[in-house]
Scaffold this motif. Sequence first.
Motif, mmCIF file in Angstrom:
data_model
loop_
_atom_site.group_PDB
_atom_site.id
_atom_site.type_symbol
_atom_site.label_atom_id
_atom_site.label_comp_id
_atom_site.label_asym_id
_atom_site.label_seq_id
_atom_site.Cartn_x
_atom_site.Cartn_y
_atom_site.Cartn_z
ATOM 1 N N ALA A 132 44.760 117.819 29.075
ATOM 2 C CA ALA A 132 43.848 118.121 27.968
ATOM 3 C C ALA A 132 42.505 118.549 28.548
ATOM 4 N N TYR A 133 41.704 119.161 27.710
ATOM 5 C CA TYR A 133 40.313 119.454 28.042
ATOM 6 C C TYR A 133 39.431 118.455 27.304
ATOM 7 N N LEU A 134 38.367 118.050 27.968
ATOM 8 C CA LEU A 134 37.401 117.148 27.347
ATOM 9 C C LEU A 134 36.034 117.804 27.416
ATOM 10 N N LEU A 135 35.416 117.988 26.256
ATOM 11 C CA LEU A 135 34.084 118.571 26.173
ATOM 12 C C LEU A 135 33.085 117.454 25.929
ATOM 13 N N ALA A 136 32.274 117.172 26.937
ATOM 14 C CA ALA A 136 31.217 116.167 26.817
ATOM 15 C C ALA A 136 29.997 116.859 26.232
ATOM 16 N N LEU A 137 29.754 116.561 24.969
ATOM 17 C CA LEU A 137 28.813 117.326 24.159
ATOM 18 C C LEU A 137 27.587 116.474 23.844
ATOM 19 N N ALA A 138 26.450 116.869 24.420
ATOM 20 C CA ALA A 138 25.194 116.167 24.153
ATOM 21 C C ALA A 138 24.097 117.203 23.930
#
Length: 374
Positions: A132-138
């Motif tokens: 999977a891809y994980l987008l760490a969004l801040a």
Amino acid sequence: MPGLYTDIPSRPQIDTLLNRRGPASVSIYLPTDPTNPNAAPIAFKDLAKRAIDQLREAGTGKHEVTALEEHFADLVDDGEFWRFQARSLAVFATPERLTTFRLPNHLQPQAAVADRFHVKPLLRSVTFPQTAYLLALAQGSLRLLEIAEGVTPERIKVPDLPDDVADAVGKATIKHRAPERRVQGSEGQKMRMRQYARQIDAALRPVLPADGVPLILAGTEPLLSIFREVCSYPDVAENTVAGNPEDRGDGELAAAGREVLDEVHAAELKDLQTLFEERASRGRTLFDPGDVARFATQGAVDTVFVDFDATVPGEVDDAGEVTYADGDDAVAYGIVDEIARRVWLSGGRVLAVRREDVPGGGEVAAILRYAPPV
């Protein structure tokens, strides 16, 4: 631990494997370990010898056997190839060519010889995504990770990705109180977050695959919801990794993301099992391999669950009639494998799962496109 080097087969590639008919078709599967690349070629050599012995016992011509031996020897000697592996390796060989796929899921070692390829274990890699891809969004930073079980997450470089929300909107801070359109305060901040989210989405499009691989979001509200509103990627996971990702390292985020990926798989499997129960009440399900084979031949199977470790030796003729065999050799072919092949090529869905996940707990279970005539 190093990352996984995978090359998951596309549907056209699987179609090619399933359509291939001809003597001396060899399928080899073996578990591999990215941390111990020296073990895999030894294991492969043993499995290749097992396949060659089957071919000789079946009376395969000397020219075909020699050609396959050369293919296998070339692969064993390719040290660069063995340096980069995933969790399993699938090898499909004929006297004319050899094809490999490095897979992220664990498969049992086996060598199969027949007049077609043994593709059912390969279908496990496309039943549910193993990565999977994980987008760490801040608001102040962004990271895109590729994650899989048991390996170090890999940071993916994304060209044109904005550094933060202020960079995306060309302001020193998103609290900038410009009189533009009289949008100020929290409404203005959300407007700029939306601009930020659109830029992220545009930057991700060339990087993410067309579909099929879950994108897991990590972050806090309202940014997560705002990103979902504008995101064009079709496979964003419903569950998220909560909390500010700036406070967590890649490894910690990846561990939480893998838990979300397991939830995605479990939810999808549960939905399919519920559908099976609903169709069963309408007489549109089958368990017996002979019955499933006949309906698969007619193109009447919508979805089939198959135990990806099961071996039921025998043959299925052109009418879909099953003949069982005492053992698996170069003449007899796996009945469940042939069922999976016919369902796949007729446009149905093949779910290669563990036996406990097959409705009824057998080797195969099918959902029909329509109720059979009484």
